[in-house]
Design an enzyme around this catalytic site. Sequence first.
Site, PDB file in Angstrom:
ATOM      1  N   ARG A   1      -0.210 -12.649   2.716  1.00 35.24           N
ATOM      2  CA  ARG A   1      -1.057 -11.809   3.560  1.00 35.24           C
ATOM      3  C   ARG A   1      -0.940 -10.400   2.991  1.00 35.24           C
ATOM      4  O   ARG A   1       0.167  -9.853   2.909  1.00 35.24           O
ATOM      5  CB  ARG A   1      -0.569 -11.786   5.011  1.00 35.24           C
ATOM      6  CG  ARG A   1      -1.271 -10.697   5.848  1.00 35.24           C
ATOM      7  CD  ARG A   1      -0.522 -10.408   7.136  1.00 35.24           C
ATOM      8  NE  ARG A   1      -1.196  -9.439   7.986  1.00 35.24           N
ATOM      9  CZ  ARG A   1      -0.884  -8.135   8.059  1.00 35.24           C
ATOM     10  NH1 ARG A   1       0.100  -7.622   7.325  1.00 35.24           N
ATOM     11  NH2 ARG A   1      -1.550  -7.334   8.875  1.00 35.24           N
TER      12      ARG A   1
ATOM     13  N   ASP B   1      -1.108  -6.789   3.444  1.00 36.13           N
ATOM     14  CA  ASP B   1      -1.129  -5.797   4.511  1.00 36.13           C
ATOM     15  C   ASP B   1      -1.964  -4.583   4.090  1.00 36.13           C
ATOM     16  O   ASP B   1      -1.896  -4.142   2.939  1.00 36.13           O
ATOM     17  CB  ASP B   1       0.316  -5.352   4.784  1.00 36.13           C
ATOM     18  CG  ASP B   1       0.439  -4.325   5.883  1.00 36.13           C
ATOM     19  OD1 ASP B   1       0.304  -4.707   7.057  1.00 36.13           O
ATOM     20  OD2 ASP B   1       0.666  -3.132   5.557  1.00 36.13           O
TER      21      ASP B   1
ATOM     22  N   ASN C   1      -3.174 -10.921  17.061  1.00 38.36           N
ATOM     23  CA  ASN C   1      -2.143 -10.838  16.028  1.00 38.36           C
ATOM     24  C   ASN C   1      -1.039  -9.912  16.504  1.00 38.36           C
ATOM     25  O   ASN C   1      -1.077  -9.410  17.635  1.00 38.36           O
ATOM     26  CB  ASN C   1      -2.745 -10.436  14.671  1.00 38.36           C
ATOM     27  CG  ASN C   1      -3.012  -8.946  14.553  1.00 38.36           C
ATOM     28  OD1 ASN C   1      -2.964  -8.203  15.532  1.00 38.36           O
ATOM     29  ND2 ASN C   1      -3.295  -8.496  13.350  1.00 38.36           N
TER      30      ASN C   1
ATOM     31  N   HIS D   1      -6.833  -0.172   2.740  1.00 39.90           N
ATOM     32  CA  HIS D   1      -6.320   1.107   2.236  1.00 39.90           C
ATOM     33  C   HIS D   1      -6.009   1.073   0.748  1.00 39.90           C
ATOM     34  O   HIS D   1      -5.389   1.994   0.214  1.00 39.90           O
ATOM     35  CB  HIS D   1      -5.095   1.518   3.065  1.00 39.90           C
ATOM     36  CG  HIS D   1      -5.421   1.600   4.519  1.00 39.90           C
ATOM     37  ND1 HIS D   1      -6.066   2.671   5.079  1.00 39.90           N
ATOM     38  CD2 HIS D   1      -5.271   0.688   5.519  1.00 39.90           C
ATOM     39  CE1 HIS D   1      -6.276   2.444   6.370  1.00 39.90           C
ATOM     40  NE2 HIS D   1      -5.802   1.243   6.662  1.00 39.90           N
TER      41      HIS D   1
ATOM     42  N   ASP E   1       1.879   6.838   0.181  1.00 38.58           N
ATOM     43  CA  ASP E   1       0.828   5.968  -0.337  1.00 38.58           C
ATOM     44  C   ASP E   1       0.958   5.742  -1.838  1.00 38.58           C
ATOM     45  O   ASP E   1       0.866   6.683  -2.635  1.00 38.58           O
ATOM     46  CB  ASP E   1      -0.527   6.620  -0.020  1.00 38.58           C
ATOM     47  CG  ASP E   1      -1.644   5.608  -0.004  1.00 38.58           C
ATOM     48  OD1 ASP E   1      -1.595   4.702   0.850  1.00 38.58           O
ATOM     49  OD2 ASP E   1      -2.550   5.712  -0.844  1.00 38.58           O
TER      50      ASP E   1
ATOM     51  N   ASN F   1       0.820  -1.212   0.000  1.00 32.99           N
ATOM     52  CA  ASN F   1       0.000   0.000   0.000  1.00 32.99           C
ATOM     53  C   ASN F   1       0.851   1.258   0.000  1.00 32.99           C
ATOM     54  O   ASN F   1       0.420   2.304  -0.465  1.00 32.99           O
ATOM     55  CB  ASN F   1      -0.903   0.009   1.239  1.00 32.99           C
ATOM     56  CG  ASN F   1      -1.633   1.324   1.422  1.00 32.99           C
ATOM     57  OD1 ASN F   1      -2.456   1.692   0.582  1.00 32.99           O
ATOM     58  ND2 ASN F   1      -1.319   2.048   2.489  1.00 32.99           N
TER      59      ASN F   1
ATOM     60  N   ARG G   1      -8.284   5.306   1.331  1.00 32.29           N
ATOM     61  CA  ARG G   1      -7.563   4.588   0.273  1.00 32.29           C
ATOM     62  C   ARG G   1      -6.544   5.423  -0.484  1.00 32.29           C
ATOM     63  O   ARG G   1      -5.617   4.864  -1.077  1.00 32.29           O
ATOM     64  CB  ARG G   1      -8.579   3.971  -0.694  1.00 32.29           C
ATOM     65  CG  ARG G   1      -9.323   2.814  -0.009  1.00 32.29           C
ATOM     66  CD  ARG G   1     -10.311   2.165  -0.908  1.00 32.29           C
ATOM     67  NE  ARG G   1     -10.869   0.961  -0.323  1.00 32.29           N
ATOM     68  CZ  ARG G   1     -12.135   0.557  -0.500  1.00 32.29           C
ATOM     69  NH1 ARG G   1     -12.968   1.273  -1.234  1.00 32.29           N
ATOM     70  NH2 ARG G   1     -12.551  -0.555   0.055  1.00 32.29           N
TER      71      ARG G   1
ATOM     72  N   ARG H   1      -5.196 -19.226  12.407  1.00 36.01           N
ATOM     73  CA  ARG H   1      -3.782 -18.828  12.470  1.00 36.01           C
ATOM     74  C   ARG H   1      -3.362 -18.756  13.935  1.00 36.01           C
ATOM     75  O   ARG H   1      -3.965 -18.026  14.721  1.00 36.01           O
ATOM     76  CB  ARG H   1      -3.601 -17.455  11.814  1.00 36.01           C
ATOM     77  CG  ARG H   1      -2.159 -16.948  11.850  1.00 36.01           C
ATOM     78  CD  ARG H   1      -1.992 -15.638  11.085  1.00 36.01           C
ATOM     79  NE  ARG H   1      -2.767 -14.563  11.690  1.00 36.01           N
ATOM     80  CZ  ARG H   1      -3.035 -13.403  11.087  1.00 36.01           C
ATOM     81  NH1 ARG H   1      -2.604 -13.161   9.869  1.00 36.01           N
ATOM     82  NH2 ARG H   1      -3.754 -12.490  11.713  1.00 36.01           N
TER      83      ARG H   1
ATOM     84  N   GLU I   1      -5.686  -8.221   4.899  1.00 34.63           N
ATOM     85  CA  GLU I   1      -5.912  -7.594   6.190  1.00 34.63           C
ATOM     86  C   GLU I   1      -6.887  -6.435   6.040  1.00 34.63           C
ATOM     87  O   GLU I   1      -6.525  -5.373   5.527  1.00 34.63           O
ATOM     88  CB  GLU I   1      -4.598  -7.075   6.790  1.00 34.63           C
ATOM     89  CG  GLU I   1      -4.785  -6.581   8.210  1.00 34.63           C
ATOM     90  CD  GLU I   1      -4.100  -5.260   8.530  1.00 34.63           C
ATOM     91  OE1 GLU I   1      -4.016  -4.935   9.717  1.00 34.63           O
ATOM     92  OE2 GLU I   1      -3.680  -4.535   7.603  1.00 34.63           O
TER      93      GLU I   1
END
Length: 477
Positions: free
Chosen positions: A200, A202, A293, A206, A172, A101, A163, A331, A228
């Site tokens: 995964r 991340d 987590n 976003h 970003d 991201n 986002r 997990r 996520e």
Amino acid sequence: FGGYSCEDGRDVMVHLFEWKWSDIASNCHRLAQLGYCAVQVSPPHEHAVYANNDPPYPWWQRYQPVSYIVTSRSGDEAAFQNMVSTCNAAGVKIYVDTVINHMTAGGSGTGSAGSSWNGGDDYTNIGQDYPSVPFGPGDFNGADNCPSSSGNIDDYQNVDQVRNCRLVGLRDLRLGDDYPRDMVRGYMQKVIDWGVAGFRIDAAKHMWPGDLGSIYGGLSGSPFIYQEVIDQGGEPITAGEYTSMGRVTEFKYGLSLSDCVRAANGQKLAYLSNFGEDWGFIGGLSAVVFVDNHDNQRGHGGGGGVLTHKEPRDYKVANAFMLAWPYGYPRVMSSYSFENADAGPPSDGSGNTNDVQCFDGDWVCEHEWRQIHNMVGLHNAAVGEPVANWWDNGNMAIAFSRGAKAFVFINKEEFSVTQTFQTGLPAGEYCDVISCDGNLPPCTGGECLGSISVDDAGTATVTISNTDTDPIRAYHV
Ligand code: QV4
Ligand code: CA
């Protein structure tokens, strides 16, 4: 992208947070024996290095990419490739924590592979420079599409901010454009080609679902993808926007389960009889579930309220329920101990991570706790079997079977509970895998409490005292 395949009936992943590649490689055979399907590893890309932070070398520096060179605090490219091939040979998959991201925060420095980086201006998209990718100012979102005056995400009710603006100041990436997409896709494809089985994603919340779909769609090799998205309700962006593209981390799960185990916020164990979609969670076939987590065990990322290794008795209960209950892809967390929430893993003064020594006081290794890894074995033995024979006392004592394969009893009352249960199990003798290492006689390897003899009708009488070390009994074929 949401389906995964495991070898030998193994069906649980473990997050070996901040472990070095060499330690994971030397543990993969052991992980296979314990029943783990896959390992989520810390981000392997080149990252910022904060030697002058207090404390120095925080764990979160790895969530600030400098380039997609695979040299990080966990080791270099050769060590990473050796881990992947060693684990693949042991039948254990590697899932990469994928930070696409954003790049670093503001400031400038040298990354873990020696590349220079510059985060550029704090309010505009001027001056960003990541020559080892390379990314320049035009590859980042800016004033034209980020509608906050600071350039950061100030309002989670505003989807464009979430986002297109900076998550805690992190530069970003403009993933609506082809070039940044090609760079991140190239990184993902590179590690797929080395044998990585999954990702995964991340900070997926976003990124625009359409941009992610385009990135994933260009990958070859059918990786497993889980994203996520912290959706605890109350925000316009929901987990459901991402489930068509892969699995999603279900953050409601660990918090609700922790409340039930603690009898907190009006919850109790008896309410778990329909734990899953009926609680407002995403579909079980879309979910990755976990008790805690690496963020919320230390107050980051919607943190607080979840059980962790710091409360071991209740933590074992929560993990036992998660691993016995057929909802989501579970997990298991494997942590290092910490006092300061920013502290990196056990290391020398230059930030070189120590070799893992489970149970030495620094490396907690929850995945090696007998009460947890033996429940991984129970989970694997019960895959595909429905919940049956649910029993509860209306409060903090529950029991259920998984078809004719497994039976679990938990008593978190302040008193002893003795009950004759329909276990669903075939007649025979069973060892309790919470207190023993084997599931069938001779029961050896631990304290071995509460072995049972199931009669021809499938019934057995079991007691759990409130003073037992672990208020759980678990049996499986
Ligand atoms: C500081 C201030 C900010 C300020 C900013 C800019 O706190 O208020 O806006 O400066 O001036 C680190 C520091 C953080 C600092 C930031 C930028 O902790 O204080 O901001 O750097 O300098 C991890 C850590 C973050 C860390 C980040 C990058 O949790 O604290 O930030 O790494 O090093 C939301 C998201 C969710 C996210 C979660 C933490 O929806 O996606 O927040 N979770 C994932 C990861 C998480 C990681 C990131 C995302 C970012 O699981 O570990 O953040 O990659 O809920
Ligand atoms: Ca973004």
